[in-house]
Design a protein around this motif. Sequence first.
Motif, PDB file in Angstrom:
ATOM      1  N   LYS A   1      23.693  -3.620   2.169  1.00  0.00           N
ATOM      2  CA  LYS A   1      23.206  -1.989   2.141  1.00  0.00           C
ATOM      3  C   LYS A   1      22.624  -1.617   0.854  1.00  0.00           C
ATOM      4  CE  LYS A   1      24.521   2.928   3.549  1.00  0.00           C
ATOM      5  NZ  LYS A   1      25.472   3.711   3.134  1.00  0.00           N
ATOM      6  N   LYS A   2      23.289  -2.017  -0.206  1.00  0.00           N
ATOM      7  CA  LYS A   2      21.759  -1.463  -1.179  1.00  0.00           C
ATOM      8  C   LYS A   2      20.771  -2.453  -1.126  1.00  0.00           C
ATOM      9  CE  LYS A   2      24.884  -0.268  -4.354  1.00  0.00           C
ATOM     10  NZ  LYS A   2      25.691  -0.159  -5.875  1.00  0.00           N
ATOM     11  N   GLN A   3      20.446  -3.990  -0.491  1.00  0.00           N
ATOM     12  CA  GLN A   3      19.351  -5.076  -0.693  1.00  0.00           C
ATOM     13  C   GLN A   3      18.536  -4.521   0.198  1.00  0.00           C
ATOM     14  OE1 GLN A   3      20.435  -8.897  -1.469  1.00  0.00           O
ATOM     15  NE2 GLN A   3      22.858  -8.839  -1.419  1.00  0.00           N
ATOM     16  N   LEU A   4      19.190  -4.041   1.167  1.00  0.00           N
ATOM     17  CA  LEU A   4      17.972  -3.838   2.430  1.00  0.00           C
ATOM     18  C   LEU A   4      17.078  -2.388   2.052  1.00  0.00           C
ATOM     19  CD1 LEU A   4      20.695  -4.192   5.542  1.00  0.00           C
ATOM     20  CD2 LEU A   4      17.750  -5.496   4.553  1.00  0.00           C
ATOM     21  N   ALA A   5      18.308  -1.451   1.445  1.00  0.00           N
ATOM     22  CA  ALA A   5      17.833  -0.088   0.900  1.00  0.00           C
ATOM     23  C   ALA A   5      16.166  -0.539   0.029  1.00  0.00           C
ATOM     24  CB  ALA A   5      18.373   0.551   0.174  1.00  0.00           C
ATOM     25  N   LEU A   6      16.619  -1.585  -1.506  1.00  0.00           N
ATOM     26  CA  LEU A   6      15.333  -1.888  -1.949  1.00  0.00           C
ATOM     27  C   LEU A   6      14.587  -2.554  -1.202  1.00  0.00           C
ATOM     28  CD1 LEU A   6      17.520  -3.124  -4.799  1.00  0.00           C
ATOM     29  CD2 LEU A   6      15.642  -1.591  -4.935  1.00  0.00           C
ATOM     30  N   LEU A   7      14.738  -3.312  -0.589  1.00  0.00           N
ATOM     31  CA  LEU A   7      13.566  -3.624   0.737  1.00  0.00           C
ATOM     32  C   LEU A   7      12.484  -2.381   1.244  1.00  0.00           C
ATOM     33  CD1 LEU A   7      14.747  -7.117   2.841  1.00  0.00           C
ATOM     34  CD2 LEU A   7      13.929  -7.038   1.075  1.00  0.00           C
ATOM     35  N   ALA A   8      12.762  -1.432   1.673  1.00  0.00           N
ATOM     36  CA  ALA A   8      12.606  -0.674   2.307  1.00  0.00           C
ATOM     37  C   ALA A   8      11.105  -0.109   1.027  1.00  0.00           C
ATOM     38  CB  ALA A   8      13.357   0.499   2.864  1.00  0.00           C
ATOM     39  N   LYS A   9      11.403  -0.785   0.050  1.00  0.00           N
ATOM     40  CA  LYS A   9      10.246  -0.093  -1.440  1.00  0.00           C
ATOM     41  C   LYS A   9       8.939  -0.661  -0.942  1.00  0.00           C
ATOM     42  CE  LYS A   9      14.077   1.611  -4.272  1.00  0.00           C
ATOM     43  NZ  LYS A   9      13.892   1.563  -6.144  1.00  0.00           N
ATOM     44  N   PRO A  10       7.630  -0.191  -1.327  1.00  0.00           N
ATOM     45  CA  PRO A  10       6.582  -1.188  -0.827  1.00  0.00           C
ATOM     46  C   PRO A  10       6.194  -2.262  -1.876  1.00  0.00           C
ATOM     47  CG  PRO A  10       6.447   2.156  -0.920  1.00  0.00           C
ATOM     48  CD  PRO A  10       8.351   1.621  -1.431  1.00  0.00           C
ATOM     49  N   TYR A  11       6.859  -2.513  -2.927  1.00  0.00           N
ATOM     50  CA  TYR A  11       6.907  -3.049  -3.594  1.00  0.00           C
ATOM     51  C   TYR A  11       7.432  -4.670  -2.547  1.00  0.00           C
ATOM     52  CZ  TYR A  11       7.589  -7.388  -6.918  1.00  0.00           C
ATOM     53  OH  TYR A  11       7.729  -8.671  -7.595  1.00  0.00           O
ATOM     54  N   TYR A  12       8.301  -4.627  -2.331  1.00  0.00           N
ATOM     55  CA  TYR A  12       9.095  -5.644  -1.599  1.00  0.00           C
ATOM     56  C   TYR A  12       8.115  -5.736  -0.104  1.00  0.00           C
ATOM     57  CZ  TYR A  12      12.570  -5.868  -4.992  1.00  0.00           C
ATOM     58  OH  TYR A  12      13.467  -5.277  -6.020  1.00  0.00           O
ATOM     59  N   TRP A  13       7.778  -5.402   0.764  1.00  0.00           N
ATOM     60  CA  TRP A  13       7.504  -5.499   2.211  1.00  0.00           C
ATOM     61  C   TRP A  13       5.743  -5.741   1.497  1.00  0.00           C
ATOM     62  CZ3 TRP A  13       3.841  -2.280   3.771  1.00  0.00           C
ATOM     63  CH2 TRP A  13       3.473  -0.632   3.724  1.00  0.00           C
ATOM     64  N   VAL A  14       5.574  -5.258   0.872  1.00  0.00           N
ATOM     65  CA  VAL A  14       3.734  -5.861   0.948  1.00  0.00           C
ATOM     66  C   VAL A  14       4.012  -6.615  -0.077  1.00  0.00           C
ATOM     67  CG1 VAL A  14       1.938  -4.531  -0.515  1.00  0.00           C
ATOM     68  CG2 VAL A  14       2.952  -2.618  -0.062  1.00  0.00           C
ATOM     69  N   ASN A  15       4.373  -6.927  -1.293  1.00  0.00           N
ATOM     70  CA  ASN A  15       4.269  -8.212  -1.459  1.00  0.00           C
ATOM     71  C   ASN A  15       5.474  -9.731  -0.234  1.00  0.00           C
ATOM     72  OD1 ASN A  15       4.184  -8.946  -4.751  1.00  0.00           O
ATOM     73  ND2 ASN A  15       4.765  -7.658  -4.268  1.00  0.00           N
ATOM     74  N   ILE A  16       6.181  -9.307  -0.101  1.00  0.00           N
ATOM     75  CA  ILE A  16       6.126 -10.346   1.254  1.00  0.00           C
ATOM     76  C   ILE A  16       5.341 -10.854   2.972  1.00  0.00           C
ATOM     77  CG2 ILE A  16       7.702 -10.647   3.310  1.00  0.00           C
ATOM     78  CD1 ILE A  16       9.916  -9.201   2.278  1.00  0.00           C
ATOM     79  N   LEU A  17       4.561  -9.654   2.963  1.00  0.00           N
ATOM     80  CA  LEU A  17       2.950  -9.880   3.610  1.00  0.00           C
ATOM     81  C   LEU A  17       2.432 -10.716   2.861  1.00  0.00           C
ATOM     82  CD1 LEU A  17       2.569  -5.394   4.327  1.00  0.00           C
ATOM     83  CD2 LEU A  17       3.220  -7.831   6.269  1.00  0.00           C
ATOM     84  N   LEU A  18       1.879 -10.258   1.593  1.00  0.00           N
ATOM     85  CA  LEU A  18       1.327 -11.314   0.998  1.00  0.00           C
ATOM     86  C   LEU A  18       1.634 -12.662   0.896  1.00  0.00           C
ATOM     87  CD1 LEU A  18      -0.362  -9.228  -1.927  1.00  0.00           C
ATOM     88  CD2 LEU A  18      -1.172  -9.975  -0.558  1.00  0.00           C
ATOM     89  N   ALA A  19       2.552 -12.902   0.738  1.00  0.00           N
ATOM     90  CA  ALA A  19       3.363 -14.293   0.784  1.00  0.00           C
ATOM     91  C   ALA A  19       3.668 -15.075   2.252  1.00  0.00           C
ATOM     92  CB  ALA A  19       4.997 -14.315   0.317  1.00  0.00           C
ATOM     93  N   ILE A  20       3.252 -14.348   3.142  1.00  0.00           N
ATOM     94  CA  ILE A  20       2.977 -14.911   4.127  1.00  0.00           C
ATOM     95  C   ILE A  20       2.405 -14.804   5.333  1.00  0.00           C
ATOM     96  CG2 ILE A  20       5.565 -14.727   5.279  1.00  0.00           C
ATOM     97  CD1 ILE A  20       5.276 -12.233   6.982  1.00  0.00           C
ATOM     98  N   SER A  21       0.844 -14.172   4.634  1.00  0.00           N
ATOM     99  CA  SER A  21      -0.539 -13.243   4.987  1.00  0.00           C
ATOM    100  C   SER A  21      -1.324 -15.117   5.839  1.00  0.00           C
ATOM    101  CB  SER A  21      -1.697 -12.920   3.695  1.00  0.00           C
ATOM    102  OG  SER A  21      -1.242 -13.983   2.762  1.00  0.00           O
ATOM    103  N   TYR A  22      -1.178 -16.363   5.082  1.00  0.00           N
ATOM    104  CA  TYR A  22      -2.289 -17.144   5.574  1.00  0.00           C
ATOM    105  C   TYR A  22      -1.254 -17.679   6.796  1.00  0.00           C
ATOM    106  CZ  TYR A  22      -4.434 -20.865   5.667  1.00  0.00           C
ATOM    107  OH  TYR A  22      -5.832 -22.540   6.007  1.00  0.00           O
ATOM    108  N   MET A  23       0.095 -17.932   6.702  1.00  0.00           N
ATOM    109  CA  MET A  23       0.428 -18.150   8.338  1.00  0.00           C
ATOM    110  C   MET A  23       0.129 -17.248   9.071  1.00  0.00           C
ATOM    111  SD  MET A  23       4.416 -20.250   6.617  1.00  0.00           S
ATOM    112  CE  MET A  23       4.308 -20.405   8.690  1.00  0.00           C
ATOM    113  N   LEU A  24       0.304 -16.154   8.395  1.00  0.00           N
ATOM    114  CA  LEU A  24       0.394 -15.429   9.306  1.00  0.00           C
ATOM    115  C   LEU A  24      -1.340 -14.806  10.289  1.00  0.00           C
ATOM    116  CD1 LEU A  24       1.962 -12.033  10.923  1.00  0.00           C
ATOM    117  CD2 LEU A  24       0.709 -11.297   8.763  1.00  0.00           C
TER     118      LEU A  24
END
Length: 277
Positions: free
Chosen positions: A4-27
């Motif tokens: 629950k705490k980990q999912l709450a942290l994932l909602a923060k912009p730092y994580y989902w923006v960096n996840i998008l950057l990490a998969i940007s080329y494949m996407l």
Amino acid sequence: MTWKKQLALLAKPYYWVNILLAISYMLAKKTQFICTRLFNLIGEDEDCDLDSREVEILFFLLIVVMIRSRKTGSVTMINYLASSFLYTKVANAILWAYADFRYGLGFLLLCVLVGMVLPEPSYRGPEHITYFRTAQVFEEELLRDKRTTWLICFYTVWNPSCVNFAPIFAELSAEYNTDHLKFGKIDIGRIPDVAQKYGIADHSYSRQLPTVILFQQGKETDRRPCTDSKGKLQKFFFSSDNVRATFGLNQLYKEAVERLPSAPNKVKEAKESKKVQ
């Protein structure tokens, strides 16, 4: 850290923006609309799949992330993500540059901008940690009241494993701190004499960072990581549950509470608190 705490942290912009950057080329490659425009593919028969060189880069990235995550002691989803962001962004920069040098440069500039605007979230919760600035103060505090048990974390500010462990140690200190069970930290990068006295290597390739030592009656009684009978350093994953079990924090907490005034009531409250947890 709970899911629950980990999912709450994932909602923060730092994580989902960096996840998008990490998969940007494949996407970009797998999205037909984006692929045909960015990579100048013409006609319905053109394929947006990854070529052999791109697959090799991604496979190499996967191996690097797995190795580095194990070395840094990452034991949660958040730790794995945080330790992999640097390598995924480097791999994506290579892939974008492989497609077009201008894309690679643009991606690097975007990563720099994101790093400036969205720094990694740090632990903001309560903590009860004593930060020792000198070796003399540390030694004096250990001997000042021998009834007090100390759990000390020896760390450096630049080591990834120490950074990952910091919020875990802070949460444990908030949960277990009493007048006779205390938590402390020493930056051995700034006080190398302490590292030398307790046999902790502080170089960049050290496998002893962080080191957590339990002191009772002013003397060391346990530490992690430790060496086996042959003198070989044993790997230790600094998760919250591992630290609790290894150092017996529940029992130490009970014993510390018993030394306080009105001990019977305090012990009863402590037992009830632990049952709820």
